[in-house]
Scaffold this motif. Structure first.
Motif, mmCIF file in Angstrom:
data_model
loop_
_atom_site.group_PDB
_atom_site.id
_atom_site.type_symbol
_atom_site.label_atom_id
_atom_site.label_comp_id
_atom_site.label_asym_id
_atom_site.label_seq_id
_atom_site.Cartn_x
_atom_site.Cartn_y
_atom_site.Cartn_z
ATOM 1 N N GLU A 189 -5.125 -5.204 -4.666
ATOM 2 C CA GLU A 189 -6.369 -5.990 -4.593
ATOM 3 C C GLU A 189 -6.612 -6.743 -5.904
ATOM 4 O OE1 GLU A 189 -9.825 -5.034 -2.378
ATOM 5 O OE2 GLU A 189 -9.070 -3.039 -1.912
ATOM 6 N N ARG A 236 -6.614 -2.539 3.213
ATOM 7 C CA ARG A 236 -7.557 -1.406 3.116
ATOM 8 C C ARG A 236 -7.414 -0.488 4.330
ATOM 9 N NH1 ARG A 236 -12.857 -4.854 1.144
ATOM 10 N NH2 ARG A 236 -12.200 -5.115 -1.019
ATOM 11 N N VAL A 282 0.826 -1.207 0.000
ATOM 12 C CA VAL A 282 0.000 0.000 0.000
ATOM 13 C C VAL A 282 0.868 1.269 0.000
ATOM 14 C CG1 VAL A 282 -1.797 1.270 1.242
ATOM 15 C CG2 VAL A 282 -1.831 -1.228 1.224
ATOM 16 N N ARG A 285 -6.624 -8.650 2.720
ATOM 17 C CA ARG A 285 -7.283 -7.575 1.972
ATOM 18 C C ARG A 285 -7.807 -6.511 2.949
ATOM 19 N NH1 ARG A 285 -10.196 -10.517 -1.162
ATOM 20 N NH2 ARG A 285 -9.345 -10.087 -3.209
ATOM 21 N N THR A 286 -8.445 -6.987 4.025
ATOM 22 C CA THR A 286 -8.985 -6.060 5.042
ATOM 23 C C THR A 286 -7.863 -5.211 5.646
ATOM 24 O OG1 THR A 286 -10.653 -7.719 5.571
ATOM 25 C CG2 THR A 286 -10.341 -5.964 7.189
ATOM 26 N N LYS A 335 -4.336 4.997 -2.593
ATOM 27 C CA LYS A 335 -5.557 4.394 -3.155
ATOM 28 C C LYS A 335 -5.201 3.577 -4.408
ATOM 29 C CE LYS A 335 -10.215 5.658 -4.536
ATOM 30 N NZ LYS A 335 -11.081 6.700 -5.032
ATOM 31 N N LEU A 342 -3.374 0.411 -3.416
ATOM 32 C CA LEU A 342 -4.315 -0.565 -2.851
ATOM 33 C C LEU A 342 -5.099 -1.247 -3.972
ATOM 34 C CD1 LEU A 342 -5.822 -1.823 -0.392
ATOM 35 C CD2 LEU A 342 -7.418 0.101 -0.546
ATOM 36 N N GLY A 343 -5.537 -0.454 -4.928
ATOM 37 C CA GLY A 343 -6.297 -1.011 -6.048
ATOM 38 C C GLY A 343 -5.478 -2.047 -6.813
ATOM 39 N N ALA A 355 -4.333 1.608 4.015
ATOM 40 C CA ALA A 355 -4.539 2.708 3.052
ATOM 41 C C ALA A 355 -5.312 3.856 3.707
ATOM 42 C CB ALA A 355 -5.282 2.189 1.823
ATOM 43 N N ARG A 356 -6.353 3.487 4.464
ATOM 44 C CA ARG A 356 -7.153 4.532 5.142
ATOM 45 C C ARG A 356 -6.279 5.304 6.128
ATOM 46 N NH1 ARG A 356 -11.197 0.554 5.250
ATOM 47 N NH2 ARG A 356 -10.665 -0.051 7.367
#
Lengths: 305, 365
Positions: free
Chosen positions: A176, A151, A40, A147-148, A169, A172-173, A154-155
């Protein structure tokens, strides 16, 4: 006196640049969390971990040298669920970095939002061994939890470093998308493994086993953290034969003497099974970990009966 | 009718309390979360052999001490740590109780309360948690049975540098009396004990590391009355220490093998009469090897003179074998021989059993 001034000058000189570094410094407790943070963080972050992948994360020494890493960190990520309770709190308290203490934006518990298995029902005490009262802490071994975590990283990075939120972002994309592709491959591999019965040394694998359809019949440790007795080994060999267990999975940080003996007695295949990124030199990323684990299981089944 | 009204009112008042008291209710859960961590270390000890020069020898088997720890974050800036020593004979003593401000700028932290002085490394370990049934002779001779601890405040600073972890401690304590701590003696209420320590830590390899520290302590050593000038002056006592700790533990096999070596030297310069000083010294060296998951063996050598004394000294050694049934309990069989200052020899055997209940503790590093 001249030496004293030289020393003081060096100390003050060294104190300044640590705050000026452009990349966000992230320190994680385990290499798995570091691998996800690297995915990330990409070029915007400098990531390091305290425990190595070949170490037992329950028994890491709280070395003072780790304080140097933590002191400069803007984000600290732990697995939580009391996995690192014997060493991480002491390091955080002594790091003199208020920004990464619990409750601050620089502190992240990766277990938040993850699917956690084996949350004890009712009372918990040490007659159950070194049990984790908040659930099994080896949850990163389910890629969905990976994955969780990604995310959540990233947040959190977007809060700490809003200028690069777009970059996080995008990273992360991309991660994923690669993870989803890999999951298809892994599901194909796992199809051949569905329903196989295994014995593991420590209770490290419920998340992995549930995700890929493997049945963990029992453990070499009679209770978490308690070395096996002769009576337990006798019981275990009987159970292996009765249940048709095919593989004996041992984390790389446990002594192999007893597992080898059990494997020889019961004609099962002993597999030194990597639980983390960095447990073997070839496992460099989070995706490498599942590639290696599933291929290792498939190859080991081929070697067995 | 009136009694019905009273009954109804009582029911209405009692209902919210009853709801709050339901197991798993939110109020109960949140109060549990905010409770401090409470843990206890129990220390049972057996002793065989005859102690020389002791009128009341300890019992053959005793519950030496229960150490109760209550620890929690107080607010976003401080944490509190309380350690109560409940003696087997019944007394309760505050072994340590302090607040730590850990959010100070510039790599600083501040501690205030009663705590152990940063003189060497061994002094920081609580008595039940040491590997020994006793204390090193040099520590007993200079700091007494409880070690160097008192009420005071201290600043700690991580000295920024590119080479190693360097920590500087500066502490000031109220000075205890000689009966508690033979190296010093409070002469006046305003006498303080000052301690400074510079300690460095370095990783030699992934498995091996060492720590080196230098300490200094300065305080009063009683008062001297001069009949000629009809005045009194405070005598001084100064201690210097050097500590070296070497550790080895392969992280790939962390629970099976380890090696630990610690040596501490102490030099004392104590004013006996105004302008007249006695220099004494002492040291101990401790080596421990963990040869299996549950087994350790170790030995310690001691040599010490006495504060303000002459050339008289004691020396001795202690060896032990310990078995840990789990992370939380340890049984240790120990033998000690001491050659006293008068030339007599004292041989003692110990059985030390310790157990830990409550949240995990961290080994002092």
């Amino acid at each position: 006196m001249r030496f004293f001034y030289l020393f003081l000058f060096t100390a003050l000189f060294c104190a300044a640049p640590s705050q000026l570094s452009a990349k966000v410094k992230i320190v994680t407790t385990t290499e798995d969390l570091a691998a996800l943070a690297k995915e990330v963080g990409g070029d915007f972050a400098e990531v390091s971990s305290i425990a190595r992948g070949y170490q037992d994360p329950h028994f890491v020494e709280a070395k003072p040298s780790y304080l140097l890493k933590l002191k400069k960190a803007r984000l600290f990520i732990q697995a939580g669920l009391e996995l690192e309770t014997a060493w991480a709190p002491a390091l955080l308290t002594n790091a003199r970095n208020p920004g990464i203490l619990p409750g601050r934006p620089g502190f992240m518990d990766a277990s938040d939002g993850c699917a956690i298995l084996q949350k004890p029902q009712g009372g918990v005490d040490r007659s159950m061994g070194d049990v984790h009262p908040l659930g099994n802490p080896h949850y990163w071994l389910n890629p969905e939890n990976g994955r969780t975590i990604a995310r959540a990283v990233a947040r959190r990075l977007s809060v700490i470093d809003p200028d690069n939120a777009g970059g996080y972002k995008a990273n992360l994309g991309a991660f994923e998308a690669r993870l989803s592709e890999k999951e298809k491959e892994w599901d194909a591999l796992a199809g051949e493994l569905k329903g196989i019965k295994v014995i593991t040394y420590h209770n490290s694998w419920p998340s992995f086993a549930k995700r890929f359809g493997i049945e963990v019949v029992d453990f070499i440790e009679p209770k978490p953290g308690i070395p096996p007795s002769a009576a337990h080994v006798h019981f275990l060999t009987g159970r292996i034969r009765a249940e048709g267990v095919r593989l004996l999975l041992v984390e790389p940080y446990f002594d192999l003497k007893l597992p080898k003996k059990i494997a020889a007695q019961t004609e099962t295949t002993l597999v030194v099974f990597p639980p983390s990124v960095g447990a073997e030199e070839s496992i460099k990323t989070y995706l490498d970990l599942f590639d290696r684990q599933l291929k290792l299981l498939k190859n080991s089944l081929g070697k067995g009966k | 009718m009136r009694s019905c009204t009273l009954f109804f009112a009582a029911l209405v008042c009692a209902l919210p309390a009853a709801l709050r008291a339901q197991p798993g209710g939110n109020a109960l859960q949140s109060s549990n979360i905010l409770n401090p961590n409470i843990s206890a270390v129990g220390w049972l000890q057996g002793e065989a052999g005859r102690r020389s020069g002791v009128s009341e020898p300890p019992p053959a088997f005793a519950f030496k001490e229960a150490e109760i720890a209550v620890q929690s974050v107080v607010d976003p800036y401080t944490r509190a740590d309380l350690f109560l020593a409940v003696e087997g004979e019944g007394g309760i003593e505050l072994e340590e109780g302090y607040l730590t401000w850990y959010s100070l700028p510039g790599g600083l932290s501040l501690k205030a309360g009663k705590f152990k002085g940063a003189f060497g490394k061994f002094n920081l370990t609580h008595r039940p948690e040491t590997a020994f049934a006793d204390r090193p002779l040099v520590h007993e001779a200079y700091f007494g049975e409880e070690g160097l601890a008192s009420a005071g405040a201290g600043l700690s600073w991580h000295v920024p540098n590119p080479w190693l972890l360097l920590n500087l401690d500066a502490q000031a304590f109220t000075l205890p009396e000689a009966a508690e701590m033979p190296a010093f003696d409070k002469a006046r209420r305003k006498d303080f004990l000052y301690i400074g320590r510079l300690g460095g830590y370095y990783d030699l390899t992934e498995a091996a590391n060492f720590a080196l520290g230098g300490s200094c302590a300065h305080g009063a050593a009683g008062r001297e009355f001069n009949p000629v000038t009809v005045s009194s002056s405070t005598l001084s006592s100064r201690l210097y220490g050097l500590d070296l700790t070497l550790r080895w533990k392969n992280p790939r096999r962390a629970i099976y093998r380890s090696l630990f070596w610690q040596t501490e030297f102490l030099w004392s310069r104590q004013e006996i009469t105004a302008g007249s000083y006695k220099n004494t010294r002492g040291f101990f060296s401790h080596l421990e090897y963990q040869f299996a998951r549950r087994w350790r063996t170790g030995a310690r050598y001691d040599w010490t003179q006495f504060p303000g004394g002459g050339a008289a000294h004691e020396s001795g050694g202690l060896a032990y074998l310990s078995f840990a049934s789990s992370e939380f309990s340890r049984l240790s069989l120990q033998g000690r021989q001491v050659k006293k200052a008068d030339g007599t020899r004292e041989n003692l055997g110990f059985l030390k059993l310790i157990f830990n209940i409550g949240p995990h503790g961290t080994d002092p590093f």
